[in-house]
Design a protein around this motif. Sequence first.
Motif, PDB file in Angstrom:
ATOM      1  N   ALA A  21       0.823  -1.211   0.000  1.00 44.58           N
ATOM      2  CA  ALA A  21       0.000   0.000   0.000  1.00 44.58           C
ATOM      3  C   ALA A  21       0.859   1.263   0.000  1.00 44.58           C
ATOM      4  CB  ALA A  21      -0.931  -0.017   1.215  1.00 44.58           C
ATOM      5  N   ALA A  22       1.958   1.255   0.751  1.00 54.43           N
ATOM      6  CA  ALA A  22       2.842   2.429   0.793  1.00 54.43           C
ATOM      7  C   ALA A  22       3.509   2.663  -0.556  1.00 54.43           C
ATOM      8  CB  ALA A  22       3.895   2.258   1.886  1.00 54.43           C
ATOM      9  N   VAL A  23       3.925   1.595  -1.217  1.00 51.18           N
ATOM     10  CA  VAL A  23       4.586   1.733  -2.525  1.00 51.18           C
ATOM     11  C   VAL A  23       3.646   2.348  -3.552  1.00 51.18           C
ATOM     12  CG1 VAL A  23       5.491   0.414  -4.501  1.00 51.18           C
ATOM     13  CG2 VAL A  23       6.291  -0.096  -2.184  1.00 51.18           C
ATOM     14  N   ILE A  24       2.419   1.865  -3.624  1.00 53.04           N
ATOM     15  CA  ILE A  24       1.491   2.356  -4.642  1.00 53.04           C
ATOM     16  C   ILE A  24       0.932   3.733  -4.278  1.00 53.04           C
ATOM     17  CG2 ILE A  24      -0.663   1.860  -5.898  1.00 53.04           C
ATOM     18  CD1 ILE A  24       1.858   0.089  -6.560  1.00 53.04           C
ATOM     19  N   TYR A  25       0.578   3.957  -3.025  1.00 50.88           N
ATOM     20  CA  TYR A  25       0.067   5.266  -2.603  1.00 50.88           C
ATOM     21  C   TYR A  25       1.181   6.301  -2.656  1.00 50.88           C
ATOM     22  CZ  TYR A  25      -2.879   8.562  -0.027  1.00 50.88           C
ATOM     23  OH  TYR A  25      -3.630   9.648   0.339  1.00 50.88           O
ATOM     24  N   ASN A  26       2.334   5.966  -2.143  1.00 48.73           N
ATOM     25  CA  ASN A  26       3.577   6.737  -2.233  1.00 48.73           C
ATOM     26  C   ASN A  26       3.453   8.203  -1.841  1.00 48.73           C
ATOM     27  OD1 ASN A  26       6.342   6.783  -2.605  1.00 48.73           O
ATOM     28  ND2 ASN A  26       6.173   7.410  -4.737  1.00 48.73           N
ATOM     29  N   HIS A  27       2.781   8.470  -0.730  1.00 49.56           N
ATOM     30  CA  HIS A  27       2.757   9.811  -0.167  1.00 49.56           C
ATOM     31  C   HIS A  27       3.722   9.848   1.012  1.00 49.56           C
ATOM     32  CE1 HIS A  27      -1.433  11.112  -1.806  1.00 49.56           C
ATOM     33  NE2 HIS A  27      -0.592  10.800  -2.761  1.00 49.56           N
ATOM     34  N   LYS A  28       4.250  11.017   1.289  1.00 45.95           N
ATOM     35  CA  LYS A  28       5.248  11.148   2.348  1.00 45.95           C
ATOM     36  C   LYS A  28       4.756  10.583   3.678  1.00 45.95           C
ATOM     37  CE  LYS A  28       8.119  14.523   4.783  1.00 45.95           C
ATOM     38  NZ  LYS A  28       7.984  13.810   6.044  1.00 45.95           N
ATOM     39  N   LYS A  29       3.506  10.872   4.045  1.00 43.60           N
ATOM     40  CA  LYS A  29       2.983  10.428   5.344  1.00 43.60           C
ATOM     41  C   LYS A  29       2.978   8.900   5.458  1.00 43.60           C
ATOM     42  CE  LYS A  29      -0.314  11.571   8.897  1.00 43.60           C
ATOM     43  NZ  LYS A  29       0.462  11.005   9.963  1.00 43.60           N
ATOM     44  N   SER A  30       2.763   8.197   4.356  1.00 44.29           N
ATOM     45  CA  SER A  30       2.754   6.731   4.429  1.00 44.29           C
ATOM     46  C   SER A  30       4.161   6.158   4.599  1.00 44.29           C
ATOM     47  CB  SER A  30       2.068   6.124   3.203  1.00 44.29           C
ATOM     48  OG  SER A  30       2.724   6.481   2.019  1.00 44.29           O
ATOM     49  N   TRP A  31       5.192   6.971   4.352  1.00 46.15           N
ATOM     50  CA  TRP A  31       6.579   6.502   4.543  1.00 46.15           C
ATOM     51  C   TRP A  31       7.207   7.019   5.828  1.00 46.15           C
ATOM     52  CZ3 TRP A  31       7.960   2.472   2.020  1.00 46.15           C
ATOM     53  CH2 TRP A  31       7.502   2.254   0.719  1.00 46.15           C
ATOM     54  N   ASP A  32       6.632   8.090   6.414  1.00 44.76           N
ATOM     55  CA  ASP A  32       7.243   8.732   7.575  1.00 44.76           C
ATOM     56  C   ASP A  32       7.593   7.742   8.694  1.00 44.76           C
ATOM     57  OD1 ASP A  32       7.256  11.217   6.420  1.00 44.76           O
ATOM     58  OD2 ASP A  32       5.476  11.951   7.487  1.00 44.76           O
ATOM     59  N   ASP A  33       6.643   6.925   9.066  1.00 41.13           N
ATOM     60  CA  ASP A  33       6.841   5.985  10.169  1.00 41.13           C
ATOM     61  C   ASP A  33       6.680   4.541   9.700  1.00 41.13           C
ATOM     62  OD1 ASP A  33       7.090   8.167  12.026  1.00 41.13           O
ATOM     63  OD2 ASP A  33       4.913   8.397  11.912  1.00 41.13           O
ATOM     64  N   HIS A  34       7.015   4.304   8.450  1.00 43.13           N
ATOM     65  CA  HIS A  34       6.786   2.976   7.860  1.00 43.13           C
ATOM     66  C   HIS A  34       7.539   1.867   8.586  1.00 43.13           C
ATOM     67  CE1 HIS A  34       5.507   0.213   4.773  1.00 43.13           C
ATOM     68  NE2 HIS A  34       6.736  -0.226   4.686  1.00 43.13           N
ATOM     69  N   TRP A  35       8.653   2.199   9.187  1.00 46.33           N
ATOM     70  CA  TRP A  35       9.442   1.184   9.901  1.00 46.33           C
ATOM     71  C   TRP A  35       8.621   0.489  10.976  1.00 46.33           C
ATOM     72  CZ3 TRP A  35      10.155   1.635  15.143  1.00 46.33           C
ATOM     73  CH2 TRP A  35       9.882   2.878  15.708  1.00 46.33           C
ATOM     74  N   ILE A  36       7.635   1.194  11.561  1.00 44.40           N
ATOM     75  CA  ILE A  36       6.772   0.611  12.598  1.00 44.40           C
ATOM     76  C   ILE A  36       6.077  -0.642  12.061  1.00 44.40           C
ATOM     77  CG2 ILE A  36       4.590   0.969  13.854  1.00 44.40           C
ATOM     78  CD1 ILE A  36       5.449   3.877  14.261  1.00 44.40           C
ATOM     79  N   PHE A  37       5.715  -0.622  10.778  1.00 41.61           N
ATOM     80  CA  PHE A  37       4.936  -1.704  10.186  1.00 41.61           C
ATOM     81  C   PHE A  37       5.797  -2.885   9.746  1.00 41.61           C
ATOM     82  CE2 PHE A  37       2.710   2.312   9.752  1.00 41.61           C
ATOM     83  CZ  PHE A  37       1.609   2.010  10.529  1.00 41.61           C
ATOM     84  N   TRP A  38       7.103  -2.772   9.965  1.00 45.07           N
ATOM     85  CA  TRP A  38       8.026  -3.900   9.806  1.00 45.07           C
ATOM     86  C   TRP A  38       8.526  -4.363  11.168  1.00 45.07           C
ATOM     87  CZ3 TRP A  38       9.318  -6.616   5.460  1.00 45.07           C
ATOM     88  CH2 TRP A  38       8.831  -6.102   4.261  1.00 45.07           C
TER      89      TRP A  38
END
Length: 160
Positions: free
Chosen positions: A109-126
Amino acid sequence: MYMLAQCSGAICGCLLVKALQKTYYVVYGGGANELSQGYGLATGLGAEIIGTFILVYTVLSTTDSKRIACDSHIPVLAPLPIGFAVFMVHLATIPITGTGINPARSFGAAVIYNHKKSWDDHWIFWVGPLIGAAGAEFYYEHILRAHLTLYHNHHHVTRH
């Protein structure tokens, strides 16, 4: 290879949703996970750890062939408790993180949506799901299952 396949599948799935349901895709931010306003990093990480722990623990306990063999008098339909666990985790964590509990789904979802907010704290989801899953496996295998094995062995010896 499994992780690569999962992430690729998630990306393809998000592409399909974007292509076939553009309005819903835009309205719901592409389904990308993000830390909700008013919650700190520790709360988001904790939500992902606990949510994943609950899910993985439920899967392990309902699909363990050794446990099922020991408790064969109890009918277990694994999809029911697993689905219920997923439902309960979503109720608790959607307001905090949008519920990741699967790094591949969050990544696609982050790759396709690719907005800054979806990447800001993405590490949490790993990090959260990896810690939660490892913790559930350790707890189930080394604490709970070891205790059950001792109990069943003792129970078996004393009955005969």
